[in-house]
Design an enzyme around this catalytic site. Sequence first.
Site, short mmCIF file in Angstrom:
data_model
loop_
_atom_site.label_atom_id
_atom_site.label_comp_id
_atom_site.label_asym_id
_atom_site.label_seq_id
_atom_site.Cartn_x
_atom_site.Cartn_y
_atom_site.Cartn_z
N ALA A 270 -17.44 -14.77 115.87
CA ALA A 270 -16.89 -16.54 116.34
C ALA A 270 -17.72 -17.20 115.04
O ALA A 270 -17.07 -18.28 115.60
CB ALA A 270 -18.58 -15.76 116.62
N CYS A 330 -31.68 -11.52 115.87
CA CYS A 330 -32.48 -9.77 116.88
C CYS A 330 -33.10 -9.08 114.93
O CYS A 330 -32.95 -7.91 114.97
CB CYS A 330 -32.78 -9.34 117.70
SG CYS A 330 -30.78 -8.70 117.20
N1 SAH Z 1 -26.21 -11.54 123.98
C1 SAH Z 1 -26.04 -10.72 124.30
C2 SAH Z 1 -26.00 -9.75 123.57
C3 SAH Z 1 -25.59 -10.27 122.46
S1 SAH Z 1 -25.14 -8.98 121.29
C4 SAH Z 1 -27.05 -10.28 125.59
O1 SAH Z 1 -27.75 -10.72 126.32
O2 SAH Z 1 -26.59 -8.88 126.68
C5 SAH Z 1 -24.39 -9.05 119.58
C6 SAH Z 1 -22.76 -9.42 120.04
O3 SAH Z 1 -22.03 -9.58 119.07
C7 SAH Z 1 -22.39 -7.75 120.28
O4 SAH Z 1 -21.50 -7.73 121.36
C8 SAH Z 1 -21.07 -7.80 118.78
O5 SAH Z 1 -19.78 -7.07 119.90
C9 SAH Z 1 -20.95 -9.92 118.68
N2 SAH Z 1 -20.70 -10.04 117.14
C10 SAH Z 1 -20.94 -8.98 115.87
N3 SAH Z 1 -20.21 -9.78 115.26
C11 SAH Z 1 -19.45 -10.64 115.44
C12 SAH Z 1 -18.53 -12.13 115.22
N4 SAH Z 1 -18.70 -12.06 113.79
N5 SAH Z 1 -17.89 -12.83 115.97
C13 SAH Z 1 -18.14 -12.63 117.04
N6 SAH Z 1 -19.08 -11.90 117.87
C14 SAH Z 1 -19.32 -10.45 117.04
#
Ligand code: SAH
Length: 387
Positions: A270, A330
Amino acid sequence: MILPAIAVRPKGVGRLRAGHPWVYRTDLADTGGLSAGLVGLADERGRGLGTALYSPASEIRVRWLAPAGVTVDGGWWRAMITAALARRGGITATAYRVVHAEGDGLPSLVLDRYGDYAVAQLLSAGLAAVQGDVLAAIRDVLGPRGLLLRNDAPVRERERLPRGVELAFGEVPERLEYSEGGVRLLAAPWTGQKTGAFLDQRENRALLGTLARGRCLDAFAYQGGFALHMAAGAAAEVTAVDSSAEALAVLAENARLNRVTTVRTVEANAFDWLRVAAAGGEHYDTVVLDPPAFAKDRRSLERAIAGYKEVNLRAMQLLAPGGWLFTASCSHHMQRGNFFAMLAAAAADAGRRLQLVEIRGAAADHPELVTVPETGYLKAALLRALD
Ligand code: SAH
């Protein structure tokens, strides 16, 4: 039953009196070779302080459970879980947290319900030593068709407990369907993060379901909880970005389940994706930013703040005039003050005027105690671009 007794030094007594259930190793008198389990606590003059869980290898050596005079037995665990369940009475979603550890007076116990099934985490050696009583109480109170133990959480290492996923009783399928405000969602209890879904954002997902409009972005989407709520609302289209192919596969299943065809998934880092999209001059009317905990401990906080600022800055650049940004952190180590200072710095760098419409946190089934800051790890803000 006579419990082994241990003495708490004045500093530890002070913390207990201030409403925090933890006593650190350094605040205890010599405990000899005591093994994990229930202990009786006393101050140095021998006055009883109640019953606690004892973890011989952990820095958090003692977790307070009940005042002196109260017997902690099978009936006590049942009564505590029953009381926690009663506090969730108004929840209409079929998946929610039944026990939020310290937040419900049951330190190191997490219990989530997914319809007829339950998933628990036993996160201290003291609790693991009384597992029989705890599991029997869960069975009696919830009567689930199956109970899965997600005891693979890394914190178990600090307790010198083995890590693994284990079926306690009954059966628990690979995917558990639950509903949240009319949206059908799948959890992956055996392999997903936490107990299979992020239940703490439930109320925030509902909020976004009512606000979302136009072009929407769900960054760090996991299994698409936010994306699906936005798509079920007034979103024209939703782009869901996550680095986990496994999470996006469940997201695609969730979309099919809801007959939603407006969610596009992108498997990407991301950080990179947001930077490229912002540089390309793209605009979104609604943006959700729910990154994982970047700060795993106090030492990594500075780098973590820089990480949060980077993604927030890009998200702000991507906002269309009047657009909504829901942003969360979080990470427990990122405190509220840090979080809002980070948002201010990002807004300044992005050159955007952003209204703080609402300060948000975890859903009410994740109770945050004013005396136990650790129970309130999720900070979030709803922002609106004024121009
Ligand atoms: N919004 C979601 C929870 C997100 S948890 C809900 O409501 O259910 C955080 C997410 O970030 C996880 O799915 C993980 O795979 C992702 N993640 C971690 N590092 C990342 C990165 N650098 N780029 C994209 N996604 C990432």
